[in-house]
Design a protein around this motif. Structure first.
Motif, mmCIF file in Angstrom:
data_model
loop_
_atom_site.group_PDB
_atom_site.id
_atom_site.type_symbol
_atom_site.label_atom_id
_atom_site.label_comp_id
_atom_site.label_asym_id
_atom_site.label_seq_id
_atom_site.Cartn_x
_atom_site.Cartn_y
_atom_site.Cartn_z
ATOM 1 N N SER A 197 13.084 -36.290 13.303
ATOM 2 C CA SER A 197 13.000 -35.805 14.679
ATOM 3 C C SER A 197 12.058 -34.611 14.789
ATOM 4 O O SER A 197 11.727 -33.977 13.777
ATOM 5 C CB SER A 197 14.396 -35.399 15.170
ATOM 6 N N PRO A 198 11.608 -34.298 16.014
ATOM 7 C CA PRO A 198 10.769 -33.103 16.195
ATOM 8 C C PRO A 198 11.510 -31.850 15.734
ATOM 9 O O PRO A 198 12.738 -31.769 15.829
ATOM 10 C CB PRO A 198 10.520 -33.075 17.707
ATOM 11 N N SER A 199 10.786 -30.892 15.219
ATOM 12 C CA SER A 199 11.398 -29.652 14.739
ATOM 13 C C SER A 199 11.282 -28.564 15.801
ATOM 14 O O SER A 199 10.564 -28.710 16.783
ATOM 15 C CB SER A 199 10.721 -29.203 13.440
ATOM 16 N N GLY A 200 12.009 -27.468 15.564
ATOM 17 C CA GLY A 200 11.858 -26.300 16.429
ATOM 18 C C GLY A 200 13.108 -25.921 17.182
ATOM 19 O O GLY A 200 13.985 -26.763 17.440
ATOM 20 N N PRO A 201 13.226 -24.644 17.548
ATOM 21 C CA PRO A 201 14.428 -24.134 18.198
ATOM 22 C C PRO A 201 14.626 -24.600 19.636
ATOM 23 O O PRO A 201 15.694 -24.368 20.209
ATOM 24 C CB PRO A 201 14.223 -22.612 18.143
ATOM 25 N N GLN A 202 13.623 -25.241 20.216
ATOM 26 C CA GLN A 202 13.770 -25.728 21.581
ATOM 27 C C GLN A 202 14.690 -26.954 21.645
ATOM 28 O O GLN A 202 15.087 -27.392 22.725
ATOM 29 C CB GLN A 202 12.409 -26.067 22.200
ATOM 30 N N ILE A 203 15.037 -27.493 20.481
ATOM 31 C CA ILE A 203 15.979 -28.617 20.403
ATOM 32 C C ILE A 203 17.326 -28.071 19.965
ATOM 33 O O ILE A 203 17.438 -27.405 18.938
ATOM 34 C CB ILE A 203 15.483 -29.693 19.429
ATOM 35 N N GLY A 204 18.351 -28.353 20.748
ATOM 36 C CA GLY A 204 19.684 -27.880 20.420
ATOM 37 C C GLY A 204 20.517 -28.950 19.742
ATOM 38 O O GLY A 204 20.304 -30.145 19.939
ATOM 39 N N ARG A 223 16.269 -33.213 24.988
ATOM 40 C CA ARG A 223 15.837 -33.513 23.616
ATOM 41 C C ARG A 223 16.901 -33.098 22.599
ATOM 42 O O ARG A 223 16.680 -33.211 21.400
ATOM 43 C CB ARG A 223 14.520 -32.800 23.317
ATOM 44 N N SER A 224 18.034 -32.626 23.093
ATOM 45 C CA SER A 224 19.071 -32.068 22.232
ATOM 46 C C SER A 224 20.149 -33.094 21.888
ATOM 47 O O SER A 224 20.169 -34.206 22.424
ATOM 48 C CB SER A 224 19.698 -30.844 22.903
ATOM 49 N N TYR A 225 21.049 -32.670 21.000
ATOM 50 C CA TYR A 225 22.122 -33.517 20.486
ATOM 51 C C TYR A 225 23.478 -32.896 20.836
ATOM 52 O O TYR A 225 23.616 -31.664 20.894
ATOM 53 C CB TYR A 225 22.040 -33.634 18.961
ATOM 54 N N PHE A 226 24.471 -33.760 21.029
ATOM 55 C CA PHE A 226 25.839 -33.277 21.254
ATOM 56 C C PHE A 226 26.808 -34.173 20.495
ATOM 57 O O PHE A 226 26.815 -35.388 20.660
ATOM 58 C CB PHE A 226 26.175 -33.281 22.743
ATOM 59 N N MET A 275 28.208 -35.061 27.553
ATOM 60 C CA MET A 275 27.737 -36.224 26.795
ATOM 61 C C MET A 275 26.743 -37.061 27.594
ATOM 62 O O MET A 275 25.779 -37.598 27.039
ATOM 63 C CB MET A 275 28.945 -37.070 26.379
ATOM 64 N N VAL A 276 26.954 -37.168 28.918
ATOM 65 C CA VAL A 276 26.058 -38.003 29.727
ATOM 66 C C VAL A 276 24.773 -37.269 30.106
ATOM 67 O O VAL A 276 23.817 -37.897 30.577
ATOM 68 C CB VAL A 276 26.760 -38.506 31.014
ATOM 69 N N GLN A 277 24.722 -35.953 29.912
ATOM 70 C CA GLN A 277 23.543 -35.178 30.297
ATOM 71 C C GLN A 277 22.598 -34.892 29.138
ATOM 72 O O GLN A 277 21.408 -34.687 29.334
ATOM 73 C CB GLN A 277 23.977 -33.849 30.933
ATOM 74 N N VAL A 278 23.138 -34.864 27.903
ATOM 75 C CA VAL A 278 22.306 -34.538 26.760
ATOM 76 C C VAL A 278 21.449 -35.747 26.385
ATOM 77 O O VAL A 278 21.844 -36.894 26.605
ATOM 78 C CB VAL A 278 23.203 -34.094 25.576
ATOM 79 N N GLY A 279 20.292 -35.468 25.816
ATOM 80 C CA GLY A 279 19.386 -36.563 25.490
ATOM 81 C C GLY A 279 19.857 -37.444 24.355
ATOM 82 O O GLY A 279 19.586 -38.642 24.320
#
Length: 254
Positions: A17-24, A194-197, A208-212
């Motif tokens: 996956s893409p790296s970086g702090p902009q992804i939670g 672009r984040s995970y939950f 859950m329905v809002q996160v990418g």
């Protein structure tokens, strides 16, 4: 209707996956990072030390049952439990929480979920423990996993640092967890799409329905049904062998 899917290799997916702090990467606690409920260690300790009077024990059991069967709101359940700790020192409870984590909870951390946390950390993602648990239960787990950010419920304190018996508002639960996470994302330039939950219960459906990248973990029935409807990848994880042996001994299978 889409069929429920199972992530073939979640860690490989994160590594690519893409790296970086902009992804939670947001993680629920009980049932997601830890097998069972972290608060039970504290309740059991109070009973063992005879700090809990029979009224407290019966009251918590009654409240838990009423909540489980939909007859009590989570906020009232949490407030009732906090009421029994009125007048206690938060500093002393923090020390107790750390001790109980080492003695009772550390062995219940899902090893594979620990690997998933590490995979996100290696990609430089912003990892957050987002839970309706209280600080004394959530923060020791976060420290163990190297998670710097914790969104959870907190005790209300008086000027002396003693518990008032109430929970600081707003109580994080359900849609309010989504509100807390959304606010955190805005404050830290995190792209929710672009984040995970990772979570196990339908009370987290709003997030859950809002996160990418929704990732149900050992989902309970309602969340499992939602995962099947939306085609979300489902993670099935097991506890540590030590934990499973302890459970077998407890029920007489060892």
């Amino acid at each position: 209707m889409s069929a429920q899917s199972v992530a073939p290799d979640p860690i490989a997916e994160i590594a690519a996956s893409p790296s970086g702090p902009q992804i939670g990467a947001f993680f629920d606690l009980d049932g997601t990072l830890v097998d069972g409920f972290t608060a039970t260690a504290h309740a059991a300790d109070r009973i063992r030390r005879r700090q809990a009077r029979i009224g407290e024990v019966l009251g918590v059991v009654e409240a838990s049952l009423r909540y489980r069967f939909g007859r009590m709101q989570f906020e009232r359940l949490l407030t009732r439990a906090a009421g029994y700790l009125r007048g206690e020192s938060l500093a002393e409870l923090d020390i107790l929480g750390e001790r109980l984590f080492v003695e009772r909870v550390a062995a219940r951390v899902f090893p594979y979920m620990h690997e998933i946390v590490q995979a996100h950390q290696q990609r430089g993602h912003t990892v957050v423990l987002s839970s309706s648990a209280l600080t004394i239960h959530a923060e020791p787990v976060a420290r163990f996993l190297g998670i710097d950010h914790v969104l959870c419920n907190r005790f209300e304190l008086d000027d002396a640092g003693l518990l008032t018996g109430r929970i600081a508002k707003p109580v994080i639960w359900g849609r309010r967890k989504f509100t807390a996470v959304h606010g955190f994302c805005e404050s830290n330039d995190i792209d929710l799409q672009r984040s995970y939950f990772y979570a196990d219960g339908d009370e987290d459906a709003a997030l859950m329905v809002q996160v990418g990248n929704p990732r149900p973990v050992n989902p309970r029935p309602r969340l499992a049904a939602m995962a099947a409807e939306h085609g979300w990848p489902v993670l099935r994880v097991a506890g540590s062998p030590r934990r499973r042996r302890s459970l077998r001994r407890l029920v007489g299978y060892d």
